[in-house]
Design a protein around this motif. Structure first.
Motif, PDB file in Angstrom:
ATOM      1  N   THR A   1      39.461  47.342  43.250  1.00  0.00           N
ATOM      2  CA  THR A   1      39.824  45.931  43.337  1.00  0.00           C
ATOM      3  C   THR A   1      41.288  45.775  43.716  1.00  0.00           C
ATOM      4  OG1 THR A   1      40.373  45.821  40.992  1.00  0.00           O
ATOM      5  CG2 THR A   1      38.124  45.202  41.614  1.00  0.00           C
ATOM      6  N   GLU A   2      41.627  44.550  44.139  1.00  0.00           N
ATOM      7  CA  GLU A   2      43.010  44.178  44.409  1.00  0.00           C
ATOM      8  C   GLU A   2      43.267  42.824  43.767  1.00  0.00           C
ATOM      9  OE1 GLU A   2      44.128  45.482  48.800  1.00  0.00           O
ATOM     10  OE2 GLU A   2      42.179  44.500  48.731  1.00  0.00           O
ATOM     11  N   VAL A   3      44.516  42.599  43.368  1.00  0.00           N
ATOM     12  CA  VAL A   3      44.914  41.314  42.808  1.00  0.00           C
ATOM     13  C   VAL A   3      46.130  40.821  43.592  1.00  0.00           C
ATOM     14  CG1 VAL A   3      45.635  40.040  40.758  1.00  0.00           C
ATOM     15  CG2 VAL A   3      44.049  41.968  40.532  1.00  0.00           C
ATOM     16  N   TYR A   4      46.063  39.575  44.042  1.00  0.00           N
ATOM     17  CA  TYR A   4      47.147  38.978  44.817  1.00  0.00           C
ATOM     18  C   TYR A   4      47.570  37.652  44.179  1.00  0.00           C
ATOM     19  CZ  TYR A   4      45.873  42.105  48.690  1.00  0.00           C
ATOM     20  OH  TYR A   4      45.598  43.199  49.473  1.00  0.00           O
ATOM     21  N   ARG A   5      48.815  37.301  44.388  1.00  0.00           N
ATOM     22  CA  ARG A   5      49.249  35.924  44.157  1.00  0.00           C
ATOM     23  C   ARG A   5      48.961  35.179  45.448  1.00  0.00           C
ATOM     24  NH1 ARG A   5      53.154  32.700  41.163  1.00  0.00           N
ATOM     25  NH2 ARG A   5      53.951  31.048  42.512  1.00  0.00           N
TER      26      ARG A   5
ATOM     27  N   ALA B   1      45.784  33.287  41.065  1.00  0.00           N
ATOM     28  CA  ALA B   1      45.643  34.742  41.169  1.00  0.00           C
ATOM     29  C   ALA B   1      44.299  35.027  41.819  1.00  0.00           C
ATOM     30  CB  ALA B   1      45.732  35.390  39.793  1.00  0.00           C
ATOM     31  N   LEU B   2      44.311  35.822  42.865  1.00  0.00           N
ATOM     32  CA  LEU B   2      43.091  36.165  43.602  1.00  0.00           C
ATOM     33  C   LEU B   2      42.724  37.609  43.293  1.00  0.00           C
ATOM     34  CD1 LEU B   2      40.939  35.826  45.896  1.00  0.00           C
ATOM     35  CD2 LEU B   2      42.738  36.617  47.471  1.00  0.00           C
ATOM     36  N   LYS B   3      41.499  37.818  42.846  1.00  0.00           N
ATOM     37  CA  LYS B   3      41.000  39.169  42.595  1.00  0.00           C
ATOM     38  C   LYS B   3      39.803  39.402  43.487  1.00  0.00           C
ATOM     39  CE  LYS B   3      39.999  42.353  38.780  1.00  0.00           C
ATOM     40  NZ  LYS B   3      39.980  42.499  37.302  1.00  0.00           N
ATOM     41  N   LEU B   4      39.811  40.482  44.252  1.00  0.00           N
ATOM     42  CA  LEU B   4      38.707  40.734  45.174  1.00  0.00           C
ATOM     43  C   LEU B   4      38.343  42.201  45.180  1.00  0.00           C
ATOM     44  CD1 LEU B   4      39.938  40.877  48.846  1.00  0.00           C
ATOM     45  CD2 LEU B   4      41.525  40.430  46.995  1.00  0.00           C
TER      46      LEU B   4
ATOM     47  N   ALA C   1      32.453  46.987  43.316  1.00  0.00           N
ATOM     48  CA  ALA C   1      32.938  46.137  42.231  1.00  0.00           C
ATOM     49  C   ALA C   1      32.346  44.737  42.248  1.00  0.00           C
ATOM     50  CB  ALA C   1      34.463  46.061  42.292  1.00  0.00           C
ATOM     51  N   ALA C   2      31.394  44.467  43.142  1.00  0.00           N
ATOM     52  CA  ALA C   2      30.877  43.098  43.272  1.00  0.00           C
ATOM     53  C   ALA C   2      30.268  42.609  41.957  1.00  0.00           C
ATOM     54  CB  ALA C   2      29.849  43.045  44.396  1.00  0.00           C
TER      55      ALA C   2
ATOM     56  N   ALA D   1      33.567  37.986  54.067  1.00  0.00           N
ATOM     57  CA  ALA D   1      33.516  39.209  54.877  1.00  0.00           C
ATOM     58  C   ALA D   1      32.897  40.359  54.089  1.00  0.00           C
ATOM     59  CB  ALA D   1      34.912  39.577  55.367  1.00  0.00           C
ATOM     60  N   GLY D   2      31.860  40.030  53.313  1.00  0.00           N
ATOM     61  CA  GLY D   2      31.167  41.040  52.536  1.00  0.00           C
ATOM     62  C   GLY D   2      31.874  41.483  51.272  1.00  0.00           C
ATOM     63  N   ARG D   3      32.966  40.802  50.916  1.00  0.00           N
ATOM     64  CA  ARG D   3      33.742  41.206  49.742  1.00  0.00           C
ATOM     65  C   ARG D   3      33.679  40.113  48.682  1.00  0.00           C
ATOM     66  NH1 ARG D   3      39.573  42.979  51.880  1.00  0.00           N
ATOM     67  NH2 ARG D   3      39.700  43.818  49.756  1.00  0.00           N
TER      68      ARG D   3
END
Length: 652
Positions: free
Chosen positions: A146-150, A160-163, A169-170, A198-200
């Protein structure tokens, strides 16, 4: 082991390219010191940056074998190549290394060559990029799955965006989003949106401002604000109590997953390991940092069994460990460089009293934390809410003031009135202890002046090193260390002073190798007597040398022994018999020695009766003599009381 562990006989494995093998001797001094004396120079630290694993300490031979996995290899192939190069029996090497390799595979430090996680965890989005209608601002964390972004919503609201990086991890992200939606904000970030792009899989949650609770607690500890610390921890416990009341366990307790805001609120974040509170049986996916494991999970992992499912009682224990860490600045169990050694300590040892960690006693609070960290779940509080209520009541403590006898000693020092029997180095020590008690920089400057007047010699250089450390003067501390080494004699007393000087030296960036090497050589040459064992334990406690491998055998042969010897033995092993021998040990007859022995028992047990007894002795001794004045000051801060250098030097 994980239920997804590959077949190690038929699956090629690879050490991912971003995995790092670093020799302990090449680490920065501060990092070496955190590993403790168990980390020998030949050992190697294995890390995989950006992944959900903690660093592992490995023997040099296992690290060399891992080098064979820089290219994809079967275990048998890698062992065969390594054995040929080293001229060893491959079957013996396979038998010795197989459990360790399986553990590294289970921790995803060694991975199947065809697995997606064999690649590096590089960020997939950049600042300014659009994703699912959000504007990416900054990467906060990139992990293997996973990744976490502001990011910002179209109206500018921060989130906060978590993808997910891929499909792995879906399901986990969908479950985490469901938990956040159920909790509906408050102590936790509210769910803003979720979807597939996009499939995520992804979800956005409310942005939680603030700093990690560990940062907020450190500021309060530095200010000496115990009332503020109690309020911070009480709010943390309340947040977890409200979480448990909704039938949810957080599942990943540590300092980074709780934020403190400027207005005093506490927010819980990162629910990727959240579990229902009524889950039973085993949980092969249960994770978390080892330092926060409860004794039941630690015992299971230590024995190679599957992790038991998280329970409210297990999480209560983890939250209590976090509370202890925030209040004391240290964990309730002394750390170990080796993961299995740490698990063994957690499974078998009780939490240390605050004075044993160099922190002022807080009896009512410590009693609450001990109950929440009880070894058996049924001995803990009924639930988190009961824990929070008990802590809030115990945390209401009045601010401490300097006892009148100690204040009188310090006032006399300010007037230049010194005990008639005080030598220059003794005056420097007495003034140093007063400066540490009052946190007065000017008094500390007086201690430095007296230390400079004391000249050379074993005791004088030991005092000078302590003064330089208190003044945060590494150059002067290094000079005092060199002067001490020049005057050092091969005696247990000198090694006890060396242990005092070496304690934390690496953390302060000092080159302590010459003094450490002298201590190791001297220790090996001295006869195996009680005083030598005392020095060996002190050097181990200071993180300078490993504890003797035959420690318990040698202790069993000791007849008598001092309070300090057996208190150190208790620190090293936490065996109740050692503490009993410390309490029963003969104490010195002179007031200073007897009072300091009682204060050492306070540090080992946390019980106030020892401090009260020491204060009675100090009152009878008065403050006109050096010993009486010094004992009076030590009684005012019993959690850090210590014998003066000249008493240590006299131990033979």
């Amino acid at each position: 082991m994980s239920e997804t562990q590959p077949d190690l006989e038929h699956t090629p494995l690879i050490l991912p390219p971003e995995a790092r093998l670093m020799a302990v001797r090449d680490l920065a001094p501060r990092l070496r010191a955190t590993l403790g004396p168990e980390a020998e120079d030949e050992a190697v630290v294995l890390t995989r940056p950006g992944f959900r694993v903690t660093a592992r300490l490995l023997p040099a031979a296992l690290a060399a074998l891992l080098g064979e996995f820089r290219t994809a290899s079967l275990v048998t192939e890698a062992v065969a190549r390594f054995s040929r190069a080293e001229g060893q029996d491959p079957l013996a090497i396979l038998d010795l290394s197989y459990p360790a390799l399986a553990d590294l595979v289970d921790g995803r430090l060694l991975v199947p060559a065809e697995a997606p996680e064999a690649g590096a965890a590089a960020p997939s989005l950049g600042a300014g990029q659009a994703f699912a209608g959000l504007e990416i601002e900054a990467l906060l964390r990139a992990l293997d799955d996973t990744e976490v972004y502001r990011a910002r919503l179209p109206d500018g609201t921060p989130v906060a965006l978590k993808l997910a990086r891929d499909g792995r991890a879906a399901a986990a992200l969908a479950e985490e989003a469901r938990v956040l939606d159920t909790l509906s904000g408050g102590d936790t970030p509210g769910l803003v949106a979720q979807g597939i792009e996009a499939g995520r899989a992804w979800f956005a949650m409310e942005w939680c401002a603030g700093v990690p609770v560990s940062v907020a607690a450190q500021r309060l500890r530095a200010a000496g604000d115990r009332a503020g610390l109690a309020r911070l921890v009480a709010r943390l416990l309340d947040a977890y109590a409200r979480l448990h009341a909704q039938g949810i366990l957080h599942g990943d307790i540590h300092t980074g997953n709780a934020l403190a805001t400027e207005d005093g609120r506490v927010s819980l974040i990162d629910f990727g390991q959240a579990r229902p509170a009524d889950q039973g049986g085993i949980d092969l996916r249960r994770a978390g940092l080892p330092q926060f494991h409860d004794p039941q999970m630690a015992a299971a992992l230590f024995a190679g069994r599957a992790s038991p499912a998280a329970t409210p009682a297990a999480e209560q224990h983890a939250v209590a460990v976090l509370a202890y860490l925030l209040l004391a600045g240290l964990h309730p169990i002394r750390p170990a460089a080796d993961r299995m050694a740490l698990l063994g300590r957690i499974a078998t040892r009780p939490p240390l009293p605050f004075p044993a960690r160099g922190v002022p006693a807080w009896p009512r609070v410590e009693a609450v934390l001990r109950r929440a960290m009880a070894s058996r779940p049924e001995q803990r509080f009924r639930d988190m809410a009961a824990f929070a209520r008990a802590f809030r009541a115990a945390g209401r403590s009045p601010r401490s003031t300097l006892p009148p006898p100690a204040a009188a000693v310090i006032a006399a020092l300010w007037r230049g009135v010194l005990p008639a029997d005080a030598t220059p180095e003794a005056t420097a020590w007495l003034t140093l202890r007063a400066a540490l008690l009052t946190e007065d920089a000017e008094m500390l400057a007086f201690a430095d002046l007296h230390a400079a007047q004391a000249g050379a010699g074993l005791v004088a250089s030991a005092v000078a090193a302590e003064v330089a450390r208190a003044r945060s003067d590494p150059a002067e501390e290094a000079a005092a260390m060199r002067a001490f080494l020049a005057a050092a004699e091969p005696t247990p007393g000198a090694m006890l002073l060396a242990a005092r000087i070496l304690d934390g030296a690496a953390l302060r960036g000092l080159d302590a190798a010459p003094l450490r090497d002298w201590a190791a050589a001297t220790l090996a040459a001295l006869p195996a007597e009680a005083a030598t064992l005392h020095a060996a334990l002190a050097l181990a406690e200071a993180g300078a040398l490993p504890a003797p491998p035959d420690l318990e055998t040698r202790l069993a042969e000791v007849a008598g022994g001092s309070v300090w010897l057996w208190a150190l033995a208790h620190d090293a092993s936490a065996l109740p018999g050692h503490l009993a021998r410390a309490i029963a040990a003969q104490r010195p007859h002179d007031p200073l020695g007897r009072g300091l022995a009682l204060l050492r028992l306070h540090q080992a047990t946390g019980h106030g009766r020892w401090t009260a007894a020491a204060r009675r002795i100090a009152a009878q001794a008065g403050t006109e003599t050096l010993d009486g004045a010094l004992l009076t000051l030590e009684c005012a801060a019993p959690w850090r009381a210590m014998p003066p250098p000249w008493r240590l030097a006299a131990i033979t």
